[in-house]
Design a protein around this motif. Structure first.
Motif, PDB file in Angstrom:
ATOM      1  N   SER A  66      -3.564  -2.236   2.417  1.00  0.00           N
ATOM      2  CA  SER A  66      -4.211  -2.178   3.728  1.00  0.00           C
ATOM      3  C   SER A  66      -4.280  -3.579   4.333  1.00  0.00           C
ATOM      4  O   SER A  66      -4.132  -4.584   3.619  1.00  0.00           O
ATOM      5  CB  SER A  66      -5.622  -1.635   3.578  1.00  0.00           C
ATOM      6  OG  SER A  66      -6.395  -2.529   2.803  1.00  0.00           O
ATOM      7  N   ASN A  68      -6.955  -4.960   5.247  1.00  0.00           N
ATOM      8  CA  ASN A  68      -8.060  -5.600   4.509  1.00  0.00           C
ATOM      9  C   ASN A  68      -7.566  -6.222   3.204  1.00  0.00           C
ATOM     10  O   ASN A  68      -7.862  -7.364   2.912  1.00  0.00           O
ATOM     11  CB  ASN A  68      -9.145  -4.564   4.175  1.00  0.00           C
ATOM     12  CG  ASN A  68     -10.379  -4.746   5.046  1.00  0.00           C
ATOM     13  OD1 ASN A  68     -10.290  -5.264   6.147  1.00  0.00           O
ATOM     14  ND2 ASN A  68     -11.518  -4.300   4.532  1.00  0.00           N
ATOM     15  N   ASN A  69      -6.822  -5.434   2.430  1.00  0.00           N
ATOM     16  CA  ASN A  69      -6.387  -5.951   1.130  1.00  0.00           C
ATOM     17  C   ASN A  69      -5.316  -7.021   1.256  1.00  0.00           C
ATOM     18  O   ASN A  69      -5.124  -7.819   0.331  1.00  0.00           O
ATOM     19  CB  ASN A  69      -5.928  -4.804   0.231  1.00  0.00           C
ATOM     20  CG  ASN A  69      -7.111  -4.020  -0.299  1.00  0.00           C
ATOM     21  OD1 ASN A  69      -8.185  -4.583  -0.512  1.00  0.00           O
ATOM     22  ND2 ASN A  69      -6.935  -2.716  -0.494  1.00  0.00           N
ATOM     23  N   ASP A  91      -3.431   4.784  -4.643  1.00  0.00           N
ATOM     24  CA  ASP A  91      -4.189   4.554  -3.422  1.00  0.00           C
ATOM     25  C   ASP A  91      -3.304   3.682  -2.525  1.00  0.00           C
ATOM     26  O   ASP A  91      -3.016   2.537  -2.882  1.00  0.00           O
ATOM     27  CB  ASP A  91      -5.488   3.824  -3.800  1.00  0.00           C
ATOM     28  CG  ASP A  91      -6.354   3.524  -2.586  1.00  0.00           C
ATOM     29  OD1 ASP A  91      -5.913   3.795  -1.457  1.00  0.00           O
ATOM     30  OD2 ASP A  91      -7.469   3.012  -2.796  1.00  0.00           O
ATOM     31  N   GLN A  93      -3.946   2.145  -0.048  1.00  0.00           N
ATOM     32  CA  GLN A  93      -4.648   0.946   0.411  1.00  0.00           C
ATOM     33  C   GLN A  93      -4.435  -0.217  -0.555  1.00  0.00           C
ATOM     34  O   GLN A  93      -4.612  -1.374  -0.192  1.00  0.00           O
ATOM     35  CB  GLN A  93      -6.166   1.217   0.509  1.00  0.00           C
ATOM     36  CG  GLN A  93      -6.538   2.334   1.481  1.00  0.00           C
ATOM     37  CD  GLN A  93      -6.715   1.827   2.896  1.00  0.00           C
ATOM     38  OE1 GLN A  93      -7.345   0.815   3.127  1.00  0.00           O
ATOM     39  NE2 GLN A  93      -6.142   2.529   3.856  1.00  0.00           N
ATOM     40  N   GLU A  94      -4.105   0.112  -1.791  1.00  0.00           N
ATOM     41  CA  GLU A  94      -3.972  -0.929  -2.807  1.00  0.00           C
ATOM     42  C   GLU A  94      -3.124  -0.416  -3.954  1.00  0.00           C
ATOM     43  O   GLU A  94      -3.614   0.249  -4.854  1.00  0.00           O
ATOM     44  CB  GLU A  94      -5.355  -1.357  -3.320  1.00  0.00           C
ATOM     45  CG  GLU A  94      -5.277  -2.499  -4.294  1.00  0.00           C
ATOM     46  CD  GLU A  94      -6.553  -3.319  -4.372  1.00  0.00           C
ATOM     47  OE1 GLU A  94      -7.627  -2.774  -4.059  1.00  0.00           O
ATOM     48  OE2 GLU A  94      -6.458  -4.496  -4.763  1.00  0.00           O
ATOM     49  N   ASN A 119       1.790   2.678   7.580  1.00  0.00           N
ATOM     50  CA  ASN A 119       0.978   3.909   7.548  1.00  0.00           C
ATOM     51  C   ASN A 119       1.799   5.136   7.163  1.00  0.00           C
ATOM     52  O   ASN A 119       1.668   6.193   7.763  1.00  0.00           O
ATOM     53  CB  ASN A 119       0.313   4.145   8.904  1.00  0.00           C
ATOM     54  CG  ASN A 119      -0.506   2.963   9.341  1.00  0.00           C
ATOM     55  OD1 ASN A 119      -1.269   2.417   8.554  1.00  0.00           O
ATOM     56  ND2 ASN A 119      -0.335   2.554  10.584  1.00  0.00           N
ATOM     57  N   THR A 122       0.530   9.003   7.015  1.00  0.00           N
ATOM     58  CA  THR A 122      -0.865   9.173   7.404  1.00  0.00           C
ATOM     59  C   THR A 122      -1.040  10.211   8.497  1.00  0.00           C
ATOM     60  O   THR A 122      -1.964  11.018   8.465  1.00  0.00           O
ATOM     61  CB  THR A 122      -1.454   7.830   7.898  1.00  0.00           C
ATOM     62  OG1 THR A 122      -1.161   6.865   6.923  1.00  0.00           O
ATOM     63  CG2 THR A 122      -2.942   7.937   8.077  1.00  0.00           C
ATOM     64  N   SER A 223      -8.406  -2.035   9.919  1.00  0.00           N
ATOM     65  CA  SER A 223      -8.584  -2.616   8.577  1.00  0.00           C
ATOM     66  C   SER A 223      -7.985  -1.728   7.493  1.00  0.00           C
ATOM     67  O   SER A 223      -7.619  -2.206   6.431  1.00  0.00           O
ATOM     68  CB  SER A 223     -10.056  -2.884   8.296  1.00  0.00           C
ATOM     69  OG  SER A 223     -10.777  -1.680   8.387  1.00  0.00           O
ATOM     70  N   ASN A 224      -7.844  -0.408   7.781  1.00  0.00           N
ATOM     71  CA  ASN A 224      -7.232   0.475   6.782  1.00  0.00           C
ATOM     72  C   ASN A 224      -5.766   0.783   7.075  1.00  0.00           C
ATOM     73  O   ASN A 224      -5.170   1.631   6.411  1.00  0.00           O
ATOM     74  CB  ASN A 224      -8.031   1.777   6.651  1.00  0.00           C
ATOM     75  CG  ASN A 224      -7.978   2.629   7.910  1.00  0.00           C
ATOM     76  OD1 ASN A 224      -7.643   2.135   8.991  1.00  0.00           O
ATOM     77  ND2 ASN A 224      -8.303   3.913   7.771  1.00  0.00           N
ATOM     78  N   SER A 225      -5.136   0.115   8.074  1.00  0.00           N
ATOM     79  CA  SER A 225      -3.695   0.301   8.311  1.00  0.00           C
ATOM     80  C   SER A 225      -2.940  -0.188   7.082  1.00  0.00           C
ATOM     81  O   SER A 225      -3.290  -1.219   6.515  1.00  0.00           O
ATOM     82  CB  SER A 225      -3.231  -0.529   9.507  1.00  0.00           C
ATOM     83  OG  SER A 225      -3.910  -0.159  10.665  1.00  0.00           O
ATOM     84  N   THR A 226      -1.893   0.533   6.692  1.00  0.00           N
ATOM     85  CA  THR A 226      -1.179   0.125   5.482  1.00  0.00           C
ATOM     86  C   THR A 226       0.236  -0.359   5.781  1.00  0.00           C
ATOM     87  O   THR A 226       0.889   0.091   6.716  1.00  0.00           O
ATOM     88  CB  THR A 226      -1.097   1.258   4.437  1.00  0.00           C
ATOM     89  OG1 THR A 226      -0.350   2.351   4.975  1.00  0.00           O
ATOM     90  CG2 THR A 226      -2.480   1.722   4.013  1.00  0.00           C
TER      91      THR A 226
END
Ligand SMILES: *[C@@H]1O[C@H](CO)[C@@H](O)[C@H](O)[C@H]1NC(C)=O
Ligand SMILES: *[C@@H]1O[C@H](CO)[C@@H](O)[C@H](O)[C@H]1NC(C)=O
Length: 237
Positions: A66, A68-69, A91, A93-94, A119, A122, A223-226
């Protein structure tokens, strides 16, 4: 996004390291989903395989993170570094495979390209739409994928799309990441380097090493876009 219900395919008689191409040829699988594959040391690993978002290509996910990550140190490293995630589910996101597993996938027969998507799955569970914010490159044109050269290299890409602006067979600066960045397409430098391409008003780094939210780039608009990295090649079956 968390996938807790894994759809797993087990291969009991594994004679050769199972690439997803081999799994398709031998077991006839061709559905997007989670698969257990074997690396060249015959060790199993779980990942996501995509058979249908790019006509004629099969892809194995090697990493997904993500926005964030992406700020975390372990996602600011080139693919020569080993920072696998340890988790019983995938996941998006990570997620990052072991370095040796990535190399095994890249070295398998039929692996010729890497790509980046945003994403994946998604919106509609069909993968990607319109190849918006997308990069596809042949390993032949970017031999630094697993190296630590820590510089921009003019690289002929099969296809790049950033914020809807795209080109085929054009040359852009790609940075291998080194020790402080994720691998990325250097959109800041591309107007002055290589084929001198401008990508609309896009600035900065695409597909890795984001510093900020960018409402126009789908990998970093929330923040959660991958950002999803894949290794694959032509479907040879
Ligand atoms: C992203 O990070 C910010 C700041 O640490 C935090 O407030 C936010 O909840 C995080 N978002 C997600 C989706 O993890
Ligand atoms: C991020 O969160 C929003 C709101 O919960 C959701 O609609 C969206 O699908 C999520 N995006 C990703 C890439 O998981």
């Amino acid at each position: 996004m968390k996938f807790t219900a894994l759809s797993l395919v087990f291969f009991i008689f594994s004679i050769v390291p199972f690439t997803i191409q081999a799994a398709k040829d031998i077991n006839g699988v061709s559905e997007n989903g989670f698969y257990i594959l074997y690396d060249n040391q015959y060790r199993p690993f779980i990942t996501f395989c995509d058979f249908n978002s790019d006509k004629g290509f099969i892809w194995t996910l090697i990493e997904s993170f993500s926005l964030n990550n992406s700020m975390k140190a372990k996602y600011r490293k080139g693919f020569f570094q080993d920072f696998p995630t340890v988790s019983s589910f995938i996941d998006l996101q990570e997620f990052r495979l072991e370095n040796s597993v990535m190399k095994s996938i890249a070295g398998a027969p039929g692996s010729t390209h890497f790509r980046t998507t945003c994403n994946f799955n998604t919106n509609d569970r069909k993968g990607i739409q319109n190849h918006l914010d997308y990069l596809r490159v042949s390993f032949c044109n970017f031999p630094n994928f697993f190296k630590n050269v820590n510089k921009n290299t003019c690289t002929k890409v099969d296809y790049i799309n950033v914020q809807g602006q795209s080109c085929r067979d054009c040359s852009i600066p790609i940075h291998d990441g080194g020790n402080e960045h994720h691998m990325l397409a250097n959109i800041d430098r591309s107007p002055d380097d290589c084929d001198r391409l401008k990508f609309g008003g896009a600035k900065g780094y695409a597909f890795g090493d984001y510093r900020l939210l960018d409402s126009k780039f789908s990998c970093s608009m929330a923040s959660n876009s991958t950002t999803n990295w894949w290794i694959g090649g032509a479907d040879m079956s």
